[in-house]
Motif scaffolding. Structure first.
Motif, PDB file in Angstrom:
ATOM      1  N   GLN A 173       4.958  -6.597  -3.125  1.00 25.85           N
ATOM      2  CA  GLN A 173       6.221  -6.045  -2.639  1.00 25.85           C
ATOM      3  C   GLN A 173       6.088  -4.553  -2.341  1.00 25.85           C
ATOM      4  O   GLN A 173       6.551  -4.064  -1.305  1.00 25.85           O
ATOM      5  N   LEU A 174       5.437  -3.822  -3.244  1.00 24.46           N
ATOM      6  CA  LEU A 174       5.279  -2.380  -3.041  1.00 24.46           C
ATOM      7  C   LEU A 174       4.352  -2.078  -1.865  1.00 24.46           C
ATOM      8  O   LEU A 174       4.539  -1.089  -1.161  1.00 24.46           O
ATOM      9  N   LEU A 175       3.365  -2.933  -1.647  1.00 22.01           N
ATOM     10  CA  LEU A 175       2.523  -2.788  -0.460  1.00 22.01           C
ATOM     11  C   LEU A 175       3.361  -2.949   0.804  1.00 22.01           C
ATOM     12  O   LEU A 175       3.212  -2.199   1.776  1.00 22.01           O
ATOM     13  N   ASN A 181      -1.953   3.538  -2.840  1.00 24.00           N
ATOM     14  CA  ASN A 181      -2.417   3.188  -4.180  1.00 24.00           C
ATOM     15  C   ASN A 181      -1.857   4.152  -5.223  1.00 24.00           C
ATOM     16  O   ASN A 181      -1.457   3.754  -6.316  1.00 24.00           O
ATOM     17  N   ARG A 182      -1.819   5.431  -4.881  1.00 26.36           N
ATOM     18  CA  ARG A 182      -1.334   6.439  -5.834  1.00 26.36           C
ATOM     19  C   ARG A 182       0.148   6.241  -6.146  1.00 26.36           C
ATOM     20  O   ARG A 182       0.539   6.191  -7.313  1.00 26.36           O
ATOM     21  N   SER A 183       0.982   6.136  -5.091  1.00 29.30           N
ATOM     22  CA  SER A 183       2.419   5.990  -5.339  1.00 29.30           C
ATOM     23  C   SER A 183       2.741   4.642  -5.972  1.00 29.30           C
ATOM     24  O   SER A 183       3.684   4.514  -6.751  1.00 29.30           O
ATOM     25  N   LEU A 184       1.943   3.625  -5.635  1.00 22.72           N
ATOM     26  CA  LEU A 184       2.128   2.315  -6.245  1.00 22.72           C
ATOM     27  C   LEU A 184       1.836   2.389  -7.743  1.00 22.72           C
ATOM     28  O   LEU A 184       2.574   1.842  -8.564  1.00 22.72           O
ATOM     29  N   GLU A 186       2.067   5.048  -9.595  1.00 23.88           N
ATOM     30  CA  GLU A 186       3.145   5.820 -10.231  1.00 23.88           C
ATOM     31  C   GLU A 186       4.381   4.959 -10.435  1.00 23.88           C
ATOM     32  O   GLU A 186       5.062   5.059 -11.465  1.00 23.88           O
ATOM     33  N   ALA A 187       4.681   4.106  -9.451  1.00 24.39           N
ATOM     34  CA  ALA A 187       5.871   3.248  -9.550  1.00 24.39           C
ATOM     35  C   ALA A 187       5.743   2.244 -10.693  1.00 24.39           C
ATOM     36  O   ALA A 187       6.727   1.936 -11.375  1.00 24.39           O
ATOM     37  N   LEU A 188       4.527   1.721 -10.892  1.00 28.27           N
ATOM     38  CA  LEU A 188       4.313   0.710 -11.927  1.00 28.27           C
ATOM     39  C   LEU A 188       3.757   1.297 -13.224  1.00 28.27           C
ATOM     40  O   LEU A 188       3.534   0.560 -14.188  1.00 28.27           O
ATOM     41  N   GLU A 189       3.511   2.626 -13.189  1.00 27.60           N
ATOM     42  CA  GLU A 189       2.968   3.341 -14.359  1.00 27.60           C
ATOM     43  C   GLU A 189       1.624   2.746 -14.798  1.00 27.60           C
ATOM     44  O   GLU A 189       1.393   2.458 -15.969  1.00 27.60           O
ATOM     45  N   ILE A 190       0.757   2.550 -13.802  1.00 28.72           N
ATOM     46  CA  ILE A 190      -0.599   2.078 -14.060  1.00 28.72           C
ATOM     47  C   ILE A 190      -1.567   2.964 -13.285  1.00 28.72           C
ATOM     48  O   ILE A 190      -1.159   3.723 -12.395  1.00 28.72           O
ATOM     49  N   SER A 191      -2.851   2.902 -13.595  1.00 29.22           N
ATOM     50  CA  SER A 191      -3.840   3.747 -12.949  1.00 29.22           C
ATOM     51  C   SER A 191      -4.161   3.236 -11.549  1.00 29.22           C
ATOM     52  O   SER A 191      -3.928   2.062 -11.227  1.00 29.22           O
ATOM     53  N   GLU A 192      -4.728   4.129 -10.716  1.00 24.85           N
ATOM     54  CA  GLU A 192      -5.131   3.724  -9.377  1.00 24.85           C
ATOM     55  C   GLU A 192      -6.220   2.656  -9.443  1.00 24.85           C
ATOM     56  O   GLU A 192      -6.269   1.763  -8.588  1.00 24.85           O
ATOM     57  N   LYS A 193      -7.087   2.747 -10.436  1.00 22.46           N
ATOM     58  CA  LYS A 193      -8.139   1.746 -10.592  1.00 22.46           C
ATOM     59  C   LYS A 193      -7.535   0.368 -10.832  1.00 22.46           C
ATOM     60  O   LYS A 193      -7.974  -0.640 -10.251  1.00 22.46           O
TER      61      LYS A 193
END
Length: 227
Positions: A173-175, A181-184, A186-193
């Protein structure tokens, strides 16, 4: 009685293509290419310099994408008329272009007569979509319903739990909302990796090569909300 010329600005990263297009366009006595460029960064300054009636622009430009450059131009000049002219036959790109403010979406496979007609239509305040793209928009429209305010609403979203995990559905959905990847992350509070791992898993399960394809399939199947 003379007909007023339509001044054009052409942006494409290939100089030889620009030159060929310029010659084709100026075979019509009512069209005149006032300026040209090869990067997205050039759009706004060239527009300010030449004040064209219509901009004809490739979507895949170096230094700044056509969508990004278009968004900046529309913010500066809301009434600018921009025709995306590309080889990319893709509903996702077309819908992003229209949302960003484009007045039309053309494919480079079109014959010169159709290109000229599209330019004239947009110059007169109209709108033009290539038939291949129009079919996709109609398909998406058929999945909507008319609300009481006269606006179309998406009736249902069927999450693909048969294929993806709940977290992967969130990522998809966020895609579709256009997140990087960075803002996604931040939105889910997970790392870019972790984001990259989720995206890789989504692509593997959907048997696709890139995230754009995943979003297109998700929109067509009603797996994501159209925000």
């Amino acid at each position: 009685m003379s007909v007023q010329k339509i001044d054009l600005l052409v942006l494409d990263s290939h100089p030889l293509f620009r030159e060929g297009l310029k010659r084709v366009l100026e075979m019509d006595s009512n069209l005149r290419v006032k300026g040209e460029g090869g990067t997205g960064e050039q759009l706004l300054p060239l527009y300010r310099q030449y004040q064209p009636d219509v901009v004809l622009m490739e979507i895949n430009l170096p230094s700044k994408t056509g969508i990004e450059a278009l968004g900046e131009l529309i913010q500066h000049s809301p009434h600018a008329k921009v025709l995306i002219f590309t080889v990319v036959d893709d509903f996702f790109y077309a819908s992003q272009a229209i949302q960003a403010g484009a007045s039309g979406y053309l494919l480079k496979e079109m014959d010169p007569t159709a290109i000229v007609q599209a330019i004239k239509t947009v110059a007169e305040g109209g709108f033009y979509l290539h038939p291949k793209v129009t079919r996709d928009f109609i398909s998406a429209l058929n999945k909507l319903t008319l609300g009481s305010d006269g606006l179309f609403l998406q009736t249902t979203v069927t999450l693909p739990y048969h294929l993806l995990t709940a977290r992967e559905c969130e990522v998809l959905q966020l895609l579709a909302d256009g997140h990087s990847n960075r803002s996604l992350g931040e939105a889910l509070e997970i790392s870019e990796k972790t984001v990259k791992n989720h995206v890789s898993s989504i692509l593997r399960k959907m048997e696709l090569q890139d995230r754009t394809q995943a979003v297109v399939i998700a929109i067509k199947n009603g797996w994501v909300a159209l925000n």
